[in-house]
Design a protein around this motif. Structure first.
Motif, PDB file in Angstrom:
ATOM      1  N   ALA A   1     -39.023  -3.877 -14.254  1.00 37.42           N
ATOM      2  CA  ALA A   1     -39.187  -5.181 -14.705  1.00 37.42           C
ATOM      3  C   ALA A   1     -40.805  -5.375 -15.023  1.00 37.42           C
ATOM      4  O   ALA A   1     -41.042  -6.018 -15.877  1.00 37.42           O
ATOM      5  CB  ALA A   1     -39.427  -6.062 -13.225  1.00 37.42           C
ATOM      6  N   GLY A   2     -41.775  -4.609 -14.515  1.00 35.40           N
ATOM      7  CA  GLY A   2     -43.077  -4.497 -15.039  1.00 35.40           C
ATOM      8  C   GLY A   2     -43.046  -4.243 -16.393  1.00 35.40           C
ATOM      9  O   GLY A   2     -44.128  -4.568 -17.151  1.00 35.40           O
ATOM     10  N   ARG A   3     -42.550  -2.871 -16.758  1.00 35.26           N
ATOM     11  CA  ARG A   3     -42.579  -2.458 -18.208  1.00 35.26           C
ATOM     12  C   ARG A   3     -41.659  -3.403 -19.208  1.00 35.26           C
ATOM     13  O   ARG A   3     -42.333  -3.630 -20.347  1.00 35.26           O
ATOM     14  CB  ARG A   3     -41.850  -0.986 -18.196  1.00 35.26           C
ATOM     15  N   LEU A   4     -40.635  -3.885 -18.669  1.00 37.71           N
ATOM     16  CA  LEU A   4     -40.203  -5.074 -19.470  1.00 37.71           C
ATOM     17  C   LEU A   4     -41.009  -6.180 -19.965  1.00 37.71           C
ATOM     18  O   LEU A   4     -41.312  -6.595 -21.018  1.00 37.71           O
ATOM     19  CB  LEU A   4     -38.918  -5.654 -18.858  1.00 37.71           C
ATOM     20  N   ILE A   5     -41.807  -6.662 -19.080  1.00 36.70           N
ATOM     21  CA  ILE A   5     -42.926  -7.813 -19.120  1.00 36.70           C
ATOM     22  C   ILE A   5     -44.091  -7.035 -20.223  1.00 36.70           C
ATOM     23  O   ILE A   5     -44.374  -7.622 -21.267  1.00 36.70           O
ATOM     24  CB  ILE A   5     -43.571  -8.293 -18.105  1.00 36.70           C
ATOM     25  N   ASP A   6     -44.411  -5.863 -19.831  1.00 37.17           N
ATOM     26  CA  ASP A   6     -45.346  -5.415 -20.800  1.00 37.17           C
ATOM     27  C   ASP A   6     -44.694  -5.164 -22.093  1.00 37.17           C
ATOM     28  O   ASP A   6     -45.503  -5.608 -23.246  1.00 37.17           O
ATOM     29  CB  ASP A   6     -45.593  -3.767 -20.678  1.00 37.17           C
ATOM     30  N   ASP A   7     -43.510  -4.815 -22.463  1.00 38.21           N
ATOM     31  CA  ASP A   7     -42.882  -4.729 -24.009  1.00 38.21           C
ATOM     32  C   ASP A   7     -42.931  -6.184 -24.417  1.00 38.21           C
ATOM     33  O   ASP A   7     -42.975  -6.183 -25.848  1.00 38.21           O
ATOM     34  CB  ASP A   7     -41.455  -4.152 -23.647  1.00 38.21           C
TER      35      ASP A   7
ATOM     36  N   THR B   1     -44.185  -8.734  -5.001  1.00 37.29           N
ATOM     37  CA  THR B   1     -42.738  -9.187  -4.533  1.00 37.29           C
ATOM     38  C   THR B   1     -41.875  -8.130  -4.452  1.00 37.29           C
ATOM     39  O   THR B   1     -42.095  -7.092  -5.384  1.00 37.29           O
ATOM     40  CB  THR B   1     -42.038 -10.217  -5.221  1.00 37.29           C
ATOM     41  N   ASN B   2     -40.864  -8.096  -3.809  1.00 39.56           N
ATOM     42  CA  ASN B   2     -39.743  -6.995  -3.777  1.00 39.56           C
ATOM     43  C   ASN B   2     -38.613  -7.614  -4.697  1.00 39.56           C
ATOM     44  O   ASN B   2     -37.465  -6.889  -4.738  1.00 39.56           O
ATOM     45  CB  ASN B   2     -39.358  -6.546  -2.604  1.00 39.56           C
ATOM     46  N   SER B   3     -38.718  -8.933  -5.185  1.00 37.32           N
ATOM     47  CA  SER B   3     -37.664  -9.386  -5.831  1.00 37.32           C
ATOM     48  C   SER B   3     -37.955  -9.819  -7.342  1.00 37.32           C
ATOM     49  O   SER B   3     -38.372 -10.858  -7.580  1.00 37.32           O
ATOM     50  CB  SER B   3     -37.107 -10.729  -5.070  1.00 37.32           C
ATOM     51  N   PRO B   4     -38.103  -8.855  -8.329  1.00 31.32           N
ATOM     52  CA  PRO B   4     -38.515  -8.973  -9.601  1.00 31.32           C
ATOM     53  C   PRO B   4     -37.719  -9.930 -10.313  1.00 31.32           C
ATOM     54  O   PRO B   4     -38.056 -10.634 -11.320  1.00 31.32           O
ATOM     55  CB  PRO B   4     -38.924  -7.637 -10.150  1.00 31.32           C
ATOM     56  N   THR B   5     -36.069 -10.054 -10.085  1.00 33.06           N
ATOM     57  CA  THR B   5     -35.541 -10.629 -10.732  1.00 33.06           C
ATOM     58  C   THR B   5     -35.653 -11.988 -10.672  1.00 33.06           C
ATOM     59  O   THR B   5     -35.377 -12.859 -11.644  1.00 33.06           O
ATOM     60  CB  THR B   5     -34.035 -10.303 -10.378  1.00 33.06           C
ATOM     61  N   LEU B   6     -35.944 -12.484  -9.268  1.00 31.89           N
ATOM     62  CA  LEU B   6     -36.005 -13.847  -9.176  1.00 31.89           C
ATOM     63  C   LEU B   6     -37.317 -14.321 -10.239  1.00 31.89           C
ATOM     64  O   LEU B   6     -37.396 -15.547 -10.522  1.00 31.89           O
ATOM     65  CB  LEU B   6     -36.387 -14.317  -7.898  1.00 31.89           C
ATOM     66  N   TYR B   7     -38.569 -13.944 -10.249  1.00 27.67           N
ATOM     67  CA  TYR B   7     -39.638 -14.143 -11.139  1.00 27.67           C
ATOM     68  C   TYR B   7     -39.286 -14.148 -12.600  1.00 27.67           C
ATOM     69  O   TYR B   7     -39.914 -15.116 -13.130  1.00 27.67           O
ATOM     70  CB  TYR B   7     -40.887 -13.389 -10.701  1.00 27.67           C
ATOM     71  N   LEU B   8     -38.578 -13.240 -12.803  1.00 27.10           N
ATOM     72  CA  LEU B   8     -38.172 -13.069 -14.345  1.00 27.10           C
ATOM     73  C   LEU B   8     -37.189 -14.184 -14.596  1.00 27.10           C
ATOM     74  O   LEU B   8     -37.349 -14.912 -15.875  1.00 27.10           O
ATOM     75  CB  LEU B   8     -37.435 -11.487 -14.534  1.00 27.10           C
ATOM     76  N   GLU B   9     -36.300 -14.548 -13.972  1.00 28.91           N
ATOM     77  CA  GLU B   9     -35.503 -15.682 -14.223  1.00 28.91           C
ATOM     78  C   GLU B   9     -36.173 -16.941 -14.208  1.00 28.91           C
ATOM     79  O   GLU B   9     -35.932 -17.822 -15.299  1.00 28.91           O
ATOM     80  CB  GLU B   9     -34.383 -15.565 -13.101  1.00 28.91           C
TER      81      GLU B   9
ATOM     82  N   ASN C   1     -47.882 -13.172 -18.561  1.00 27.89           N
ATOM     83  CA  ASN C   1     -48.971 -12.635 -17.849  1.00 27.89           C
ATOM     84  C   ASN C   1     -49.131 -13.126 -16.382  1.00 27.89           C
ATOM     85  O   ASN C   1     -49.285 -12.124 -15.429  1.00 27.89           O
ATOM     86  CB  ASN C   1     -50.227 -13.032 -18.428  1.00 27.89           C
ATOM     87  N   GLN C   2     -48.910 -14.369 -16.161  1.00 27.03           N
ATOM     88  CA  GLN C   2     -48.829 -15.078 -14.855  1.00 27.03           C
ATOM     89  C   GLN C   2     -47.769 -14.310 -14.101  1.00 27.03           C
ATOM     90  O   GLN C   2     -47.806 -13.896 -12.739  1.00 27.03           O
ATOM     91  CB  GLN C   2     -48.757 -16.403 -14.740  1.00 27.03           C
ATOM     92  N   THR C   3     -46.530 -14.104 -14.731  1.00 26.08           N
ATOM     93  CA  THR C   3     -45.311 -13.534 -13.934  1.00 26.08           C
ATOM     94  C   THR C   3     -45.643 -12.051 -13.523  1.00 26.08           C
ATOM     95  O   THR C   3     -45.356 -11.646 -12.326  1.00 26.08           O
ATOM     96  CB  THR C   3     -44.122 -13.494 -14.905  1.00 26.08           C
ATOM     97  N   GLN C   4     -46.412 -11.128 -14.509  1.00 22.38           N
ATOM     98  CA  GLN C   4     -46.739  -9.919 -14.286  1.00 22.38           C
ATOM     99  C   GLN C   4     -47.648  -9.861 -12.974  1.00 22.38           C
ATOM    100  O   GLN C   4     -47.428  -8.855 -12.146  1.00 22.38           O
ATOM    101  CB  GLN C   4     -47.509  -9.458 -15.556  1.00 22.38           C
ATOM    102  N   GLY C   5     -48.279 -10.695 -12.976  1.00 23.61           N
ATOM    103  CA  GLY C   5     -49.233 -10.520 -11.358  1.00 23.61           C
ATOM    104  C   GLY C   5     -48.599 -11.053 -10.157  1.00 23.61           C
ATOM    105  O   GLY C   5     -48.642 -10.346  -9.255  1.00 23.61           O
ATOM    106  N   GLN C   6     -47.388 -11.970 -10.432  1.00 26.54           N
ATOM    107  CA  GLN C   6     -46.703 -12.069  -9.261  1.00 26.54           C
ATOM    108  C   GLN C   6     -45.634 -11.131  -8.814  1.00 26.54           C
ATOM    109  O   GLN C   6     -45.227 -10.776  -7.658  1.00 26.54           O
ATOM    110  CB  GLN C   6     -45.732 -13.330  -9.468  1.00 26.54           C
ATOM    111  N   LEU C   7     -45.410 -10.135  -9.926  1.00 30.23           N
ATOM    112  CA  LEU C   7     -44.282  -9.243  -9.556  1.00 30.23           C
ATOM    113  C   LEU C   7     -45.281  -8.066  -8.914  1.00 30.23           C
ATOM    114  O   LEU C   7     -44.259  -7.449  -7.996  1.00 30.23           O
ATOM    115  CB  LEU C   7     -44.000  -8.341 -10.856  1.00 30.23           C
TER     116      LEU C   7
END
Length: 560
Positions: free
Chosen positions: A278-284, A343-351, A334-340
């Motif tokens: 998830a983190g690499r996906l947001i970076d990309d 958390t142990n539920s990256p899918t929730l924040y990405l959605e 960028n805000q979502t990246q900080g939240q990840l």
């Protein structure tokens, strides 16, 4: 022989082999050629940028028997011994595990002795910022004036943790992150030497994931080779790094551009289900949006190493998104990246981020409408003010012509603020100095927890009395008392935050600052002053005279 990692096999052996640090290697070579080397060096920079490699090359160059153009020959006995790690006069120390005073004192004592076989004794201290304060102090004098046969090379990734007294006694070199193109060129050279085929796009994926570190890039390349030894493919590189294919990123953003949030959510679900990080996906995604933004302003700055240019969606997206939309999307990601990170539920924040990105940016439609609505009102206000100024100017001129001066307009009397005695008196009845001091101690923390507008209003307030159940707060201006009293959200926030800080709920009563002394006086007149302290006995005149002459501390009064 056991397999060795690529970054160990292909470690630079000369200054010419060092990638991306031309300014540093050129300076060191010139110093070696002219014989103007320093007694202490400090190599700073991110991990994997060549600090330790350059330190070892410098150690070889200082001791090489056949130095040519500032480069060690790597064939003399001293160079071979240093490469093998068998030369006792080149000492490499890891400060992370040898950071005590005793270890540094041992270095200091042994540095006095001449080298056994080398020309110069070299101490390479890696991760030097890990040394304790006492260890730095023990190293300080030796570092300032070491023996002529000793050279110190300090390496660190965190120079801000090194005392300024240490830095000032060294020559500092800052290693930069290696560019993706330099990393790609180095990997191409290594793979060509090994006879392994590769996709150029795969090397770009690895270089991007390495984040400027050559060692990290070679470590990732090692993993990709283990994944599929015959050929370095884009799919293998993406699987190892946890990244997403450029086409998938383009499809995802195209769904957002079309406001097809359902399709975008499906794409995210598929990417995460296939094992993408998830983190690499947001970076990309942020990198892709960055390329779009730069391409809109200056297409030539997005060079061939930008993977986004090889995506069929890229140019269409550059035309679809306005710069304001791209700023908004980058901020959300960028805000979502900080939240990840929490958390142990990256899918929730990405959605959630996907749904948010699928909506129009807040300022995208509102700003033009607000400007259009505000323009007529602004124009009318300016016209009205101009007319008022013209009228007042004419009035002043008429009065001055008649020898009169305009009379000052009397100030309107402030509207009296009603004092709620039913709330104030119970607090005053149980008020103590201890409670008031406790509230005053946490008052700055309480204000910092409020929103910025509420902080601005509460800046002119202060607690003036407190009991276990309540607090009386005075305001410098009556207008703020009225506004705060009518602001239910502010009062609720004050009560909640005060309860968190104090550990128990308290009632908050507001009063105007000028009105507070009268309220307190009225309460004392109506209820007396049961907690008033006893008045001190009158001081006899002779005692006062003696005190004035000799000082209060030098006088002792005894009653016979």
């Amino acid at each position: 022989m056991a397999y060795q990692a690529l970054y160990r096999v292909w470690r630079p052996q000369t200054f010419a082999d060092v990638i991306g640090q031309t300014a540093i290697t050129t300076t060191l070579k010139n110093a070696l050629i002219t014989g103007q080397t320093s007694h202490a060096y400090l190599f700073c920079g991110p991990r994997g940028t060549g600090k330790t490699s350059v330190a070892k090359i410098l150690a070889k160059a200082l001791n090489c028997r056949h130095l040519e153009d500032g480069e060690p020959d790597n064939t003399c006995d001293l160079c071979v011994a240093i490469n093998n790690g068998s030369l006792t006069d080149v000492i490499e120390i890891d400060a992370a595990s040898n950071n005590g005073v005793d270890e540094i004192r041992d270095i200091r004592d042994k540095a006095k002795y001449a080298p056994t076989s080398a020309k110069v004794k070299v101490y390479i201290i890696d991760e030097v910022h890990m040394l304790s304060t006492g260890a730095f102090n023990a190293l300080l004098k030796t570092l300032e004036e070491p023996p002529a046969h000793v050279v110190f090379i300090l390496a660190t990734t965190e120079p801000q943790k090194i005392p300024a007294t240490i830095i000032s006694r060294t020559q500092r070199f800052d290693f930069r992150r290696i560019t993706p193109q330099d990393i790609v060129d180095r990997m191409k050279h290594i793979l060509d030497e090994k006879g392994i085929t590769y996709d150029d796009q795969a090397l770009l994926v690895i270089a991007k994931a390495a984040e400027g570190g050559m060692r990290d890039a070679l470590s990732i390349l090692d993993q990709v080779l283990a994944f599929g030894q015959d050929h370095v493919t884009v799919e293998n590189a993406l699987d190892v790094t946890g990244g997403a294919a450029v086409t998938q990123l383009g499809e995802y953003l195209q769904h957002l551009a079309d406001h097809d949030t359902a399709a975008a959510l499906t794409t995210i679900e598929q990417l995460l289900a296939s094992g993408k990080d998830a983190g690499r996906l947001i970076d990309d995604l942020i990198g892709y949006l960055r390329d779009l933004l730069v391409y809109q302003q200056a297409p030539t700055l997005v060079n061939d190493t930008a993977s986004a240019l090889q995506d069929t969606h890229f140019k269409a997206l550059a035309d679809s998104f306005a710069p304001g939309q791209l700023y908004h999307m980058i901020a959300v990601l960028n805000q979502t990246q900080g939240q990840l990170r929490l958390t142990n539920s990256p899918t929730l924040y990405l959605e959630v981020a996907t749904v948010q990105l699928g909506q129009p940016a807040p300022t995208q439609a509102a700003a033009p409408v607000a400007e259009a609505e505000a323009a007529p009102a602004y124009s009318a206000a300016v016209t009205k003010l101009e007319g008022e100024v013209s009228r007042l100017t004419q009035l002043v001129q008429n009065l001055q012509a008649g020898g009169q001066t305009p009379a000052a307009k009397p100030k309107p009397k402030a509207k009296p603020v009603k004092v709620n005695k039913a709330q104030i008196y119970p607090v005053l009845g149980a008020a103590t100095k201890h409670d008031l001091e406790a509230v005053r101690d946490i008052w700055p923390d309480l204000l910092s927890m409020l929103s910025v507008p509420d902080q601005a209003m509460m800046k002119v307030s202060k607690p003036v009395a407190a009991s276990p159940e309540g607090v009386i707060v005075s305001f410098a201006y009556d207008i703020f008392v009225e506004r705060a009293s009518n602001d239910a959200n502010l009062l609720a926030a004050l009560k909640d935050d005060l309860a968190k800080l104090m550990g128990s709920p308290k009632q908050i009563v507001l009063v105007q600052q000028d009105e507070w002394p009268r309220v307190r006086k009225a309460y004392l007149a109506e209820n007396g002053a049961p907690h008033a302290a006893p008045q001190p006995a009158a001081v006899p005149p002779v005692v006062k005279t003696m005190t004035d002459l000799f000082g209060q501390d030098n006088i002792t009064i005894k009653n016979d």
